[in-house]
Design an enzyme around this catalytic site. Structure first.
Site, PDB file in Angstrom:
ATOM      1  N   ASP A  82       0.864  -1.181   0.000  1.00 51.89           N
ATOM      2  CA  ASP A  82       0.000   0.000   0.000  1.00 51.89           C
ATOM      3  C   ASP A  82       0.903   1.234   0.000  1.00 51.89           C
ATOM      4  O   ASP A  82       1.514   1.570   1.018  1.00 51.89           O
ATOM      5  CB  ASP A  82      -0.898  -0.016   1.233  1.00 51.89           C
ATOM      6  CG  ASP A  82      -1.852   1.163   1.286  1.00 51.89           C
ATOM      7  OD1 ASP A  82      -1.755   2.053   0.401  1.00 51.89           O
ATOM      8  OD2 ASP A  82      -2.681   1.214   2.211  1.00 51.89           O
ATOM      9  N   ARG A 113       3.745  12.606  -6.352  1.00 50.12           N
ATOM     10  CA  ARG A 113       3.100  12.718  -5.044  1.00 50.12           C
ATOM     11  C   ARG A 113       3.553  11.615  -4.093  1.00 50.12           C
ATOM     12  O   ARG A 113       3.564  11.801  -2.871  1.00 50.12           O
ATOM     13  CB  ARG A 113       1.576  12.674  -5.205  1.00 50.12           C
ATOM     14  CG  ARG A 113       0.995  13.921  -5.857  1.00 50.12           C
ATOM     15  CD  ARG A 113      -0.506  14.020  -5.637  1.00 50.12           C
ATOM     16  NE  ARG A 113      -1.251  12.963  -6.279  1.00 50.12           N
ATOM     17  CZ  ARG A 113      -1.684  13.007  -7.532  1.00 50.12           C
ATOM     18  NH1 ARG A 113      -1.418  14.080  -8.295  1.00 50.12           N
ATOM     19  NH2 ARG A 113      -2.377  12.010  -8.049  1.00 50.12           N
ATOM     20  N   ASP A 176      -2.011   0.639 -26.902  1.00 52.33           N
ATOM     21  CA  ASP A 176      -1.307   0.071 -25.751  1.00 52.33           C
ATOM     22  C   ASP A 176      -0.126  -0.785 -26.189  1.00 52.33           C
ATOM     23  O   ASP A 176       0.973  -0.687 -25.634  1.00 52.33           O
ATOM     24  CB  ASP A 176      -2.266  -0.789 -24.930  1.00 52.33           C
ATOM     25  CG  ASP A 176      -3.205   0.033 -24.069  1.00 52.33           C
ATOM     26  OD1 ASP A 176      -2.728   0.915 -23.352  1.00 52.33           O
ATOM     27  OD2 ASP A 176      -4.417  -0.227 -24.109  1.00 52.33           O
TER      28      ASP A 176
END
Length: 398
Positions: A82, A113, A176
């Site tokens: 996480d 971030r 992609d």
């Protein structure tokens, strides 16, 4: 086959890759590195993992994951972490400090971030090769639009190019896949530079750039000679906006036949169509495009694909049968190119999952490279990687 061929080491053996990417473009770029021998550790969200585990191509699943996830992530390890949890983020940062390559395909700003962007990572790992895929680059009015294949095709104009008569997008995730090829290419180029100079670096590409590169012919002509790319009326069987008849796909009595660039009069003689024999001027192949295609289709409908191939192949006409998927995989030509491998994975519940997929589409020193292992279950390697590649807590505190 499921094992590597004996012989020389794979080209990227010894390199450590951290794969932060999800779904297709990034994971397939990392897959290409894994197939070439790199150790690829996939960083995934606990509980959910890569969204590709649940987003199924054609609804097909194998074990706890989709078949497409298996196909895109064979030969990798999985670490569940996480990244919003400070302790788990610190664990991942330790891995980043040791990585040769980092791959990510988040929207612009997300990795920054988290403190995992290139500028931050290179401070602790100056030799890192950092590969990023976005939808439309880091600047400009499309920067924050969703980076999804159909949307990238649409912005690039490809469906307009294929209008017949309505815009028609490509039926596979071509944006992609092309982006994955470009990123893997750029990463291997920077690894080569690092071996020569010791200098790492960052390679960036986007779905849009891959789609624009695909259309380099059309865009080059449009920007050099704008009037040359005004689309001429397509015929009922045209296969290319900017190529004249007979270039197209034609029905036969039992299937379809594709015909590429060939002199129209030659086809007229071979297929016994007198009206085509008279069209000796190549410019007329544009002017009478619809009529030519209609005459060819009417004639080809009177015989089987195999019968027409016998006539056209004997005259060295550029043509080919149009296969269905079933016809393709059952054909001896498909078997001869030997693109298929079967991989097995043990599931958490003790069952075994088997997936048959393709291989890396290259041969090295005459040998094919087969997958080293199946795709990992979510978090299967978290503790093993933590034990192997991170420092004990007491050492970190000291």
């Amino acid at each position: 086959m499921t094992a590597s061929q004996p012989g020389l080491p794979r080209p990227l053996e010894g390199f450590l890759v951290l794969d932060f990417s999800q779904f297709l473009a990034g994971p397939v770029a990392a897959l290409r590195l894994a197939d070439l021998g790199a150790r690829v550790i996939k960083i995934e969200r606990p509980g959910f993992g890569d969204i590709g585990r649940g987003l199924a191509f054609a609804g097909a699943r194998a074990g706890t994951d989709t078949v497409s996830f298996h196909a895109m992530n064979r030969g990798k390890q999985s670490v569940a972490a996480d990244l919003k949890d400070p302790e788990q983020l610190a664990f991942v940062r330790e891995l980043v400090e040791q990585a040769d390559v980092v791959v990510e395909n988040f929207r612009p700003g997300v990795m920054k971030r988290l403190g995992l962007d290139y500028e931050t990572v290179k401070q602790v790992n100056p030799g890192v090769v950092y590969g990023s895929i976005t939808g439309y680059g880091n600047e400009g009015p499309w920067r924050d639009r969703p980076g999804q294949d159909l949307l990238a095709q649409s912005i690039s104009g490809l469906p307009w190019l294929q209008a017949d008569p309505e815009p028609s997008p490509f039926g596979l995730s071509i944006a992609d896949h092309l982006a994955s090829c470009h990123l893997a290419h750029g990463i291997t180029a920077l690894l080569l530079r690092r071996l020569r100079t010791g200098i790492g670096g960052q390679v960036e590409t986007s779905l849009l750039e891959g789609m624009l590169d695909l259309q380099f012919e059309m865009l080059s002509v449009r920007m050099t000679e704008p009037d040359a790319v005004n689309p001429r009326p397509r015929g009922p069987h045209s296969a290319h906006t900017y190529l004249p008849a007979p270039y197209g796909v034609y029905p036969t009595s039992d299937g379809y036949l594709s015909i590429a660039m060939n002199p129209v009069p030659q086809l007229g003689r071979l297929l016994e169509i007198p009206e085509l024999v008279e069209l000796a001027d190549p410019e007329s192949w544009w002017e009478h495009r619809g009529r030519i295609e209609t005459l060819l289709a009417a004639r080809l409908r009177t015989g089987t694909t195999a019968a027409w191939l016998e006539v056209l192949d004997a005259a060295d006409v550029w043509c080919a049968p149009l296969h269905t998927v079933d016809e393709l995989v059952e054909h001896e030509g498909f078997r001869a190119i030997d693109m298929v491998q079967t991989l097995q994975r043990d599931e958490v519940d003790g069952s075994r999952t088997e997936v048959t997929t393709t291989r890396l589409p290259m041969r090295f020193d005459g040998e094919r490279l087969w997958g080293s292992a199946a795709a990992p279950t979510l978090g299967a390697d978290t503790e093993a990687v933590r034990t192997e590649l991170t420092r004990p807590a007491a050492e970190v505190v000291s």
